[in-house]
Write a protein that holds these residues in place. Structure first.
Motif, PDB file in Angstrom:
ATOM      1  N   HIS A 167      83.277 -14.095  35.704  1.00 35.89           N
ATOM      2  CA  HIS A 167      84.319 -13.118  36.014  1.00 35.89           C
ATOM      3  C   HIS A 167      83.700 -11.910  36.717  1.00 35.89           C
ATOM      4  CE1 HIS A 167      87.949 -10.535  34.385  1.00 35.89           C
ATOM      5  NE2 HIS A 167      87.925 -10.613  35.705  1.00 35.89           N
ATOM      6  N   LEU A 168      82.599 -11.410  36.171  1.00 31.03           N
ATOM      7  CA  LEU A 168      81.926 -10.269  36.787  1.00 31.03           C
ATOM      8  C   LEU A 168      81.438 -10.598  38.193  1.00 31.03           C
ATOM      9  CD1 LEU A 168      80.734  -7.411  36.632  1.00 31.03           C
ATOM     10  CD2 LEU A 168      78.672  -8.425  35.626  1.00 31.03           C
ATOM     11  N   LEU A 169      80.812 -11.760  38.372  1.00 23.60           N
ATOM     12  CA  LEU A 169      80.277 -12.131  39.682  1.00 23.60           C
ATOM     13  C   LEU A 169      81.402 -12.277  40.707  1.00 23.60           C
ATOM     14  CD1 LEU A 169      77.920 -12.836  41.474  1.00 23.60           C
ATOM     15  CD2 LEU A 169      77.988 -15.194  40.578  1.00 23.60           C
ATOM     16  N   SER A 170      82.531 -12.826  40.297  1.00 21.45           N
ATOM     17  CA  SER A 170      83.635 -13.009  41.235  1.00 21.45           C
ATOM     18  C   SER A 170      84.186 -11.666  41.721  1.00 21.45           C
ATOM     19  CB  SER A 170      84.758 -13.847  40.601  1.00 21.45           C
ATOM     20  OG  SER A 170      85.395 -13.152  39.548  1.00 21.45           O
ATOM     21  N   ILE A 171      84.260 -10.675  40.834  1.00 24.62           N
ATOM     22  CA  ILE A 171      84.775  -9.376  41.272  1.00 24.62           C
ATOM     23  C   ILE A 171      83.736  -8.612  42.089  1.00 24.62           C
ATOM     24  CG2 ILE A 171      86.452  -9.204  39.402  1.00 24.62           C
ATOM     25  CD1 ILE A 171      84.567  -7.300  37.965  1.00 24.62           C
ATOM     26  N   LEU A 172      82.461  -8.826  41.810  1.00 24.47           N
ATOM     27  CA  LEU A 172      81.415  -8.204  42.628  1.00 24.47           C
ATOM     28  C   LEU A 172      81.453  -8.748  44.056  1.00 24.47           C
ATOM     29  CD1 LEU A 172      78.397  -8.171  40.138  1.00 24.47           C
ATOM     30  CD2 LEU A 172      79.591  -6.170  41.056  1.00 24.47           C
ATOM     31  N   ILE A 173      81.665 -10.041  44.182  1.00 29.86           N
ATOM     32  CA  ILE A 173      81.779 -10.657  45.507  1.00 29.86           C
ATOM     33  C   ILE A 173      82.965 -10.069  46.261  1.00 29.86           C
ATOM     34  CG2 ILE A 173      82.312 -12.809  46.726  1.00 29.86           C
ATOM     35  CD1 ILE A 173      80.687 -14.257  44.494  1.00 29.86           C
ATOM     36  N   GLN A 174      84.104  -9.980  45.588  1.00 30.31           N
ATOM     37  CA  GLN A 174      85.292  -9.417  46.226  1.00 30.31           C
ATOM     38  C   GLN A 174      85.078  -7.961  46.625  1.00 30.31           C
ATOM     39  OE1 GLN A 174      89.160 -10.234  44.372  1.00 30.31           O
ATOM     40  NE2 GLN A 174      88.183 -11.794  43.128  1.00 30.31           N
ATOM     41  N   ALA A 175      84.437  -7.183  45.750  1.00 31.65           N
ATOM     42  CA  ALA A 175      84.228  -5.762  46.025  1.00 31.65           C
ATOM     43  C   ALA A 175      83.317  -5.555  47.236  1.00 31.65           C
ATOM     44  CB  ALA A 175      83.633  -5.076  44.797  1.00 31.65           C
ATOM     45  N   GLN A 176      82.324  -6.416  47.394  1.00 34.55           N
ATOM     46  CA  GLN A 176      81.432  -6.305  48.557  1.00 34.55           C
ATOM     47  C   GLN A 176      82.195  -6.552  49.852  1.00 34.55           C
ATOM     48  OE1 GLN A 176      77.215  -8.058  47.745  1.00 34.55           O
ATOM     49  NE2 GLN A 176      78.575  -8.985  46.241  1.00 34.55           N
ATOM     50  N   TYR A 177      83.059  -7.550  49.824  1.00 35.19           N
ATOM     51  CA  TYR A 177      83.860  -7.866  51.007  1.00 35.19           C
ATOM     52  C   TYR A 177      84.867  -6.751  51.290  1.00 35.19           C
ATOM     53  CZ  TYR A 177      87.922  -9.870  53.399  1.00 35.19           C
ATOM     54  OH  TYR A 177      88.986 -10.073  54.228  1.00 35.19           O
ATOM     55  N   GLU A 178      85.492  -6.241  50.242  1.00 27.90           N
ATOM     56  CA  GLU A 178      86.528  -5.223  50.407  1.00 27.90           C
ATOM     57  C   GLU A 178      85.972  -3.918  50.973  1.00 27.90           C
ATOM     58  OE1 GLU A 178      89.895  -5.131  49.936  1.00 27.90           O
ATOM     59  OE2 GLU A 178      89.812  -7.298  49.756  1.00 27.90           O
ATOM     60  N   ALA A 179      84.672  -3.673  50.785  1.00 29.54           N
ATOM     61  CA  ALA A 179      84.064  -2.436  51.284  1.00 29.54           C
ATOM     62  C   ALA A 179      84.139  -2.338  52.805  1.00 29.54           C
ATOM     63  CB  ALA A 179      82.610  -2.355  50.824  1.00 29.54           C
ATOM     64  N   PHE A 180      84.422  -3.452  53.481  1.00 30.73           N
ATOM     65  CA  PHE A 180      84.480  -3.461  54.940  1.00 30.73           C
ATOM     66  C   PHE A 180      85.914  -3.536  55.466  1.00 30.73           C
ATOM     67  CE2 PHE A 180      80.171  -4.578  54.039  1.00 30.73           C
ATOM     68  CZ  PHE A 180      79.448  -4.026  55.075  1.00 30.73           C
ATOM     69  N   LYS A 181      86.909  -3.358  54.575  1.00 35.64           N
ATOM     70  CA  LYS A 181      88.302  -3.424  54.992  1.00 35.64           C
ATOM     71  C   LYS A 181      88.952  -2.036  54.940  1.00 35.64           C
ATOM     72  CE  LYS A 181      90.880  -6.794  53.465  1.00 35.64           C
ATOM     73  NZ  LYS A 181      91.546  -7.719  52.543  1.00 35.64           N
ATOM     74  N   GLN A 182      89.779  -1.750  55.929  1.00 31.52           N
ATOM     75  CA  GLN A 182      90.496  -0.486  55.965  1.00 31.52           C
ATOM     76  C   GLN A 182      91.818  -0.565  55.195  1.00 31.52           C
ATOM     77  OE1 GLN A 182      89.155   2.317  57.310  1.00 31.52           O
ATOM     78  NE2 GLN A 182      87.354   1.024  57.586  1.00 31.52           N
ATOM     79  N   GLN A 183      92.477  -1.722  55.252  1.00 32.48           N
ATOM     80  CA  GLN A 183      93.729  -1.943  54.551  1.00 32.48           C
ATOM     81  C   GLN A 183      93.590  -3.187  53.673  1.00 32.48           C
ATOM     82  OE1 GLN A 183      96.301   0.176  54.692  1.00 32.48           O
ATOM     83  NE2 GLN A 183      95.293   1.469  56.233  1.00 32.48           N
ATOM     84  N   SER A 184      94.234  -3.169  52.511  1.00 35.09           N
ATOM     85  CA  SER A 184      94.068  -4.312  51.614  1.00 35.09           C
ATOM     86  C   SER A 184      95.221  -4.411  50.632  1.00 35.09           C
ATOM     87  CB  SER A 184      92.754  -4.184  50.833  1.00 35.09           C
ATOM     88  OG  SER A 184      92.620  -5.244  49.916  1.00 35.09           O
ATOM     89  N   GLU A 185      95.493  -5.632  50.177  1.00 35.20           N
ATOM     90  CA  GLU A 185      96.425  -5.888  49.084  1.00 35.20           C
ATOM     91  C   GLU A 185      95.723  -6.678  47.983  1.00 35.20           C
ATOM     92  OE1 GLU A 185      99.961  -7.744  50.538  1.00 35.20           O
ATOM     93  OE2 GLU A 185     100.708  -5.918  51.492  1.00 35.20           O
ATOM     94  N   ALA A 186      94.394  -6.607  47.965  1.00 36.15           N
ATOM     95  CA  ALA A 186      93.600  -7.375  47.008  1.00 36.15           C
ATOM     96  C   ALA A 186      93.627  -6.735  45.618  1.00 36.15           C
ATOM     97  CB  ALA A 186      92.163  -7.489  47.502  1.00 36.15           C
ATOM     98  N   ASN A 187      93.229  -7.514  44.616  1.00 42.97           N
ATOM     99  CA  ASN A 187      93.147  -7.017  43.247  1.00 42.97           C
ATOM    100  C   ASN A 187      91.950  -6.099  43.042  1.00 42.97           C
ATOM    101  OD1 ASN A 187      95.378  -8.525  42.587  1.00 42.97           O
ATOM    102  ND2 ASN A 187      94.227 -10.178  41.620  1.00 42.97           N
ATOM    103  N   VAL A 188      90.890  -6.318  43.809  1.00 47.00           N
ATOM    104  CA  VAL A 188      89.661  -5.532  43.666  1.00 47.00           C
ATOM    105  C   VAL A 188      89.391  -4.837  44.994  1.00 47.00           C
ATOM    106  CG1 VAL A 188      87.234  -5.536  43.009  1.00 47.00           C
ATOM    107  CG2 VAL A 188      88.773  -7.267  42.046  1.00 47.00           C
ATOM    108  N   ARG A 189      89.825  -3.593  45.107  1.00 45.62           N
ATOM    109  CA  ARG A 189      89.626  -2.841  46.345  1.00 45.62           C
ATOM    110  C   ARG A 189      88.456  -1.869  46.215  1.00 45.62           C
ATOM    111  NH1 ARG A 189      96.137  -1.771  47.387  1.00 45.62           N
ATOM    112  NH2 ARG A 189      96.731  -3.874  46.696  1.00 45.62           N
ATOM    113  N   THR A 190      88.300  -1.292  45.020  1.00 48.63           N
ATOM    114  CA  THR A 190      87.149  -0.456  44.707  1.00 48.63           C
ATOM    115  C   THR A 190      86.740  -0.755  43.269  1.00 48.63           C
ATOM    116  OG1 THR A 190      88.038   1.317  46.115  1.00 48.63           O
ATOM    117  CG2 THR A 190      86.225   1.877  44.648  1.00 48.63           C
ATOM    118  N   LEU A 191      85.495  -1.120  43.085  1.00 47.72           N
ATOM    119  CA  LEU A 191      84.999  -1.468  41.751  1.00 47.72           C
ATOM    120  C   LEU A 191      84.463  -0.217  41.060  1.00 47.72           C
ATOM    121  CD1 LEU A 191      84.242  -3.645  39.662  1.00 47.72           C
ATOM    122  CD2 LEU A 191      82.061  -3.887  40.855  1.00 47.72           C
ATOM    123  N   PHE A 192      84.992   0.068  39.865  1.00 44.05           N
ATOM    124  CA  PHE A 192      84.510   1.187  39.069  1.00 44.05           C
ATOM    125  C   PHE A 192      83.911   0.673  37.763  1.00 44.05           C
ATOM    126  CE2 PHE A 192      88.136   3.044  41.450  1.00 44.05           C
ATOM    127  CZ  PHE A 192      87.471   4.075  42.112  1.00 44.05           C
TER     128      PHE A 192
END
Length: 278
Positions: A167-192
């Motif tokens: 679960h942790l690895l999957s959200i880390l992968i998503q967060a890395q990808y999302e860091a390069f997007k300006q607009q998003s509707e994803a569940n993980v846009r910024t990881l805190f």
């Protein structure tokens, strides 16, 4: 779990299947930790389809109020939209103590409430939807005058068992990808992480009075995030703009690690970091 209480809450939701039951049981656990009391007024930021809203409404009772707001549009969401879910909930037995509004940007100058309008302000499983730490910090700052206590919950990145690693690895992968997007509707846009949240709280003037890592092992969210990551990774790369090739190779390696791990290990959702601040 009180069966009668659970069934009363489920009867006010558009779906009362096993998935919804597990999600509702978890949110009851959160609300009990926060100490939500009868007759109180609650502002819920990021109410979504109302999973937490209905639980809060049940606990505050007929003399209380839950005002749920979300920046998403009423047409957002699947298999049921936010608007359709809200319409069902507000017509239910708990509807008279619920108000739900969408396309509400808390940081807009048009959005304001009188000081101390609410006894509790709730942000539950919504912080990763924000676009940046700056945005979340501004929200923490703005809402301070509106309510007495801040009740918060988000996935806890401090894994407590190896089975939580996928679960942790999957959200880390998503967060890395999302860091390069300006607009998003994803569940993980910024990881805190919990430390990130506590730092933002302190800089915003809030003080934590209690916190806890809550375990809800039946939650399906971990499986959903793992499945989404593996299914959508090719689309992620196709839509990436400005992502260095070296980072793409790193993410592909992480995908391989995730695939190998889940072949031979059980999977559990992350625990939940929850707190109350004043």
């Amino acid at each position: 779990m009180n069966t009668n209480r659970l069934q009363t809450i489920l009867s006010c939701m558009p779906s009362d299947n096993e998935i919804q039951q597990i999600q509702t049981e978890h949110r009851l656990k959160l609300a009990e930790f926060w100490g939500i009391e009868k007759g109180k007024r609650v502002l819920e930021i990021g109410c979504g389809q109302g999973d937490t809203t209905v639980v809060l409404a049940y606990l505050v009772g007929e003399d209380g109020l839950v005002h749920g707001v979300d920046i998403g549009s009423a047409s957002y969401g699947a298999p049921i939209t936010l608007g359709d879910s809200a319409s069902y909930i507000m017509k239910s037995a708990l509807g008279k103590q619920i108000k739900m509004e969408f396309e509400v940007d808390i940081l807009s100058t048009e959005i304001d409430f009188p000081d101390h309008s609410f006894d509790y302000i709730v942000l539950s499983h919504c912080s990763w939807y924000f676009s940046s730490a700056v945005q979340l910090e501004k929200i923490f700052q703005k809402i301070r005058k509106w309510g007495k206590q801040l009740c918060f919950a988000e996935w806890d990145t401090r894994i407590q068992s190896l089975n939580q690693y996928p679960h942790l690895l999957s959200i880390l992968i998503q967060a890395q990808y999302e860091a390069f997007k300006q607009q998003s509707e994803a569940n993980v846009r910024t990881l805190f992480t919990p430390n990130d949240i506590q730092s933002l709280l302190e800089s915003s003037g809030w003080k934590t009075i209690k916190e806890q890592s809550i375990v809800s092992p039946k939650l399906q969210d971990g499986e959903w995030e793992i499945s989404y990551t593996l299914k959508e990774i090719d689309t992620m790369f196709e839509n990436s703009i400005g992502m260095p090739e070296k980072l793409k190779l790193l993410i592909k390696s992480e995908i391989n690690i995730l695939k190998e791990f889940i072949q031979t290990n059980n999977r559990e959702p992350l625990s939940i970091f929850a707190f109350v601040a004043e």
